[in-house]
Design a protein around this motif. Structure first.
Motif, PDB file in Angstrom:
ATOM      1  N   VAL A   7       0.871  -1.183   0.000  1.00  0.00           N
ATOM      2  CA  VAL A   7       0.000   0.000   0.000  1.00  0.00           C
ATOM      3  C   VAL A   7       0.909   1.235   0.000  1.00  0.00           C
ATOM      4  O   VAL A   7       1.515   1.559   1.020  1.00  0.00           O
ATOM      5  CB  VAL A   7      -0.928   0.020   1.242  1.00  0.00           C
ATOM      6  CG1 VAL A   7      -1.905   1.200   1.164  1.00  0.00           C
ATOM      7  CG2 VAL A   7      -1.700  -1.293   1.400  1.00  0.00           C
ATOM      8  N   ASP A   8       1.028   1.878  -1.149  1.00  0.00           N
ATOM      9  CA  ASP A   8       1.873   3.065  -1.254  1.00  0.00           C
ATOM     10  C   ASP A   8       1.026   4.299  -1.525  1.00  0.00           C
ATOM     11  O   ASP A   8      -0.140   4.195  -1.907  1.00  0.00           O
ATOM     12  CB  ASP A   8       2.880   2.886  -2.411  1.00  0.00           C
ATOM     13  CG  ASP A   8       3.955   1.858  -2.086  1.00  0.00           C
ATOM     14  OD1 ASP A   8       4.622   2.009  -1.048  1.00  0.00           O
ATOM     15  OD2 ASP A   8       4.119   0.891  -2.865  1.00  0.00           O
ATOM     16  N   LYS A  15      -3.057   5.825   4.150  1.00  0.00           N
ATOM     17  CA  LYS A  15      -2.455   4.485   3.956  1.00  0.00           C
ATOM     18  C   LYS A  15      -2.343   3.731   5.264  1.00  0.00           C
ATOM     19  O   LYS A  15      -2.580   2.535   5.312  1.00  0.00           O
ATOM     20  CB  LYS A  15      -1.010   4.581   3.426  1.00  0.00           C
ATOM     21  CG  LYS A  15      -0.833   5.215   2.117  1.00  0.00           C
ATOM     22  CD  LYS A  15       0.636   5.211   1.724  1.00  0.00           C
ATOM     23  CE  LYS A  15       1.597   5.781   2.747  1.00  0.00           C
ATOM     24  NZ  LYS A  15       1.609   7.178   3.004  1.00  0.00           N
ATOM     25  N   SER A  19      -4.038   0.251   5.809  1.00  0.00           N
ATOM     26  CA  SER A  19      -3.162  -0.912   5.931  1.00  0.00           C
ATOM     27  C   SER A  19      -3.456  -1.652   7.229  1.00  0.00           C
ATOM     28  O   SER A  19      -3.500  -2.891   7.259  1.00  0.00           O
ATOM     29  CB  SER A  19      -1.692  -0.477   5.910  1.00  0.00           C
ATOM     30  OG  SER A  19      -1.426   0.186   4.711  1.00  0.00           O
ATOM     31  N   ASP A 126       3.111  -0.941   4.189  1.00  0.00           N
ATOM     32  CA  ASP A 126       2.677   0.442   3.987  1.00  0.00           C
ATOM     33  C   ASP A 126       3.885   1.354   3.771  1.00  0.00           C
ATOM     34  O   ASP A 126       4.827   1.302   4.554  1.00  0.00           O
ATOM     35  CB  ASP A 126       1.882   0.813   5.257  1.00  0.00           C
ATOM     36  CG  ASP A 126       1.754   2.302   5.525  1.00  0.00           C
ATOM     37  OD1 ASP A 126       2.223   3.121   4.731  1.00  0.00           O
ATOM     38  OD2 ASP A 126       1.170   2.641   6.565  1.00  0.00           O
ATOM     39  N   TYR A 143      -2.062   1.752  -4.769  1.00  0.00           N
ATOM     40  CA  TYR A 143      -1.471   3.091  -4.691  1.00  0.00           C
ATOM     41  C   TYR A 143      -2.629   4.038  -4.411  1.00  0.00           C
ATOM     42  O   TYR A 143      -3.539   4.195  -5.233  1.00  0.00           O
ATOM     43  CB  TYR A 143      -0.777   3.457  -6.010  1.00  0.00           C
ATOM     44  CG  TYR A 143      -0.029   4.758  -5.919  1.00  0.00           C
ATOM     45  CD1 TYR A 143       1.289   4.804  -5.467  1.00  0.00           C
ATOM     46  CD2 TYR A 143      -0.645   5.971  -6.257  1.00  0.00           C
ATOM     47  CE1 TYR A 143       1.983   6.002  -5.363  1.00  0.00           C
ATOM     48  CE2 TYR A 143       0.047   7.173  -6.156  1.00  0.00           C
ATOM     49  CZ  TYR A 143       1.351   7.171  -5.704  1.00  0.00           C
ATOM     50  OH  TYR A 143       2.037   8.365  -5.596  1.00  0.00           O
TER      51      TYR A 143
END
Ligand code: DC
Length: 222
Positions: A7-8, A15, A19, A126, A143
């Motif tokens: 998860v960027d 995020k 996450s 993350d 993203y």
């Protein structure tokens, strides 16, 4: 190979919340990679090391004596036995993290430590470069994005809830500066992986974003 979901996205996009929610739902571990950069910058400051002194900061990153402990409702961070959970969550700590994160030797020093979080139990990772550099083979990459104004507003509300008084204009300026530094550095810049699922959360509630992510997880990971 262990299961990893990345998860960027930029600062303040949610995020961390997403996450954590995903890791809880799946019963997987969570890697908060930003915390490692925050801890490195904090440790450097404590030791009086300049944040741009690449060799010295990388040395600190390589030798971090850090423990993440689950505590009620969150994670406690201990550096050489000292609880620094609050110290690394300030806006200054985030900016300092972004400064040391530009240095390639620091990123190299933290790379294996991040990869070691991937175990058979599954991992939600993350960060900024989880899908591009740290776990390029992850089967599912998210993203998350949102406009800088929306992110500043969300951050403002979070801080207000904690009773902290800040200006939304200065928050927006800090977010803009951090985006620029994180996106334009040469080593592992912030950008979506080619195979990332991009979710623009600007006009979505937390529940809606989570629901979309869970649907994707269910379709990819069976
Ligand atoms: O996610 P965060 O706000 O805790 O991250 C703080 C800073 O650390 C961020 O501005 C850039 C850096 N960072 C990074 O370069 N790579 C990561 N994977 C995570 C964070």
């Amino acid at each position: 190979m262990s299961m990893v979901i990345t998860v960027d996205g930029p600062s303040g996009v949610g995020k961390g919340t997403m996450s954590q929610m995903l890791a809880d739902k799946l019963g997987w571990h969570l890697l908060d990679s930003g915390a490692l950069y925050r801890i490195t910058a904090f440790a450097a400051t404590e030791k009086g090391v300049g944040l741009e002194d690449e060799a010295a900061v990388a040395d600190i990153a390589r030798n971090l004596d850090v423990i993440f402990r689950s505590a009620d409702g969150g994670v406690k961070v201990e550096l050489s036995g000292q609880d620094i959970s609050g110290d690394i969550r300030t806006e200054t700590a985030g900016n300092n993290a972004s400064i040391v994160a530009v240095l390639p030797a620091v990123r190299d020093a933290l790379l294996q430590r991040q990869r070691d979080f991937a175990t058979e139990s599954g991992l939600v990772a993350d960060g900024r470069d989880m899908g591009t550099t740290v776990f390029p083979k992850a089967p599912l990459k998210f993203y998350l994005t949102a406009s800088p104004e929306v992110r500043a507003e969300r951050r403002y509300n979070q801080l207000k809830e904690k009773g902290l008084c800040v200006s939304v204009v200065s928050l927006a300026e800090e977010i803009r500066e951090r985006d620029e530094r994180d996106s334009n550095r040469a080593a592992s810049p912030l950008k979506p992986a080619d195979d990332a699922v991009v979710v623009d959360t600007s006009s979505m509630s937390i529940d809606k974003v989570f629901q979309q992510m869970v649907e994707k997880v269910q379709s990819v990971i069976r």
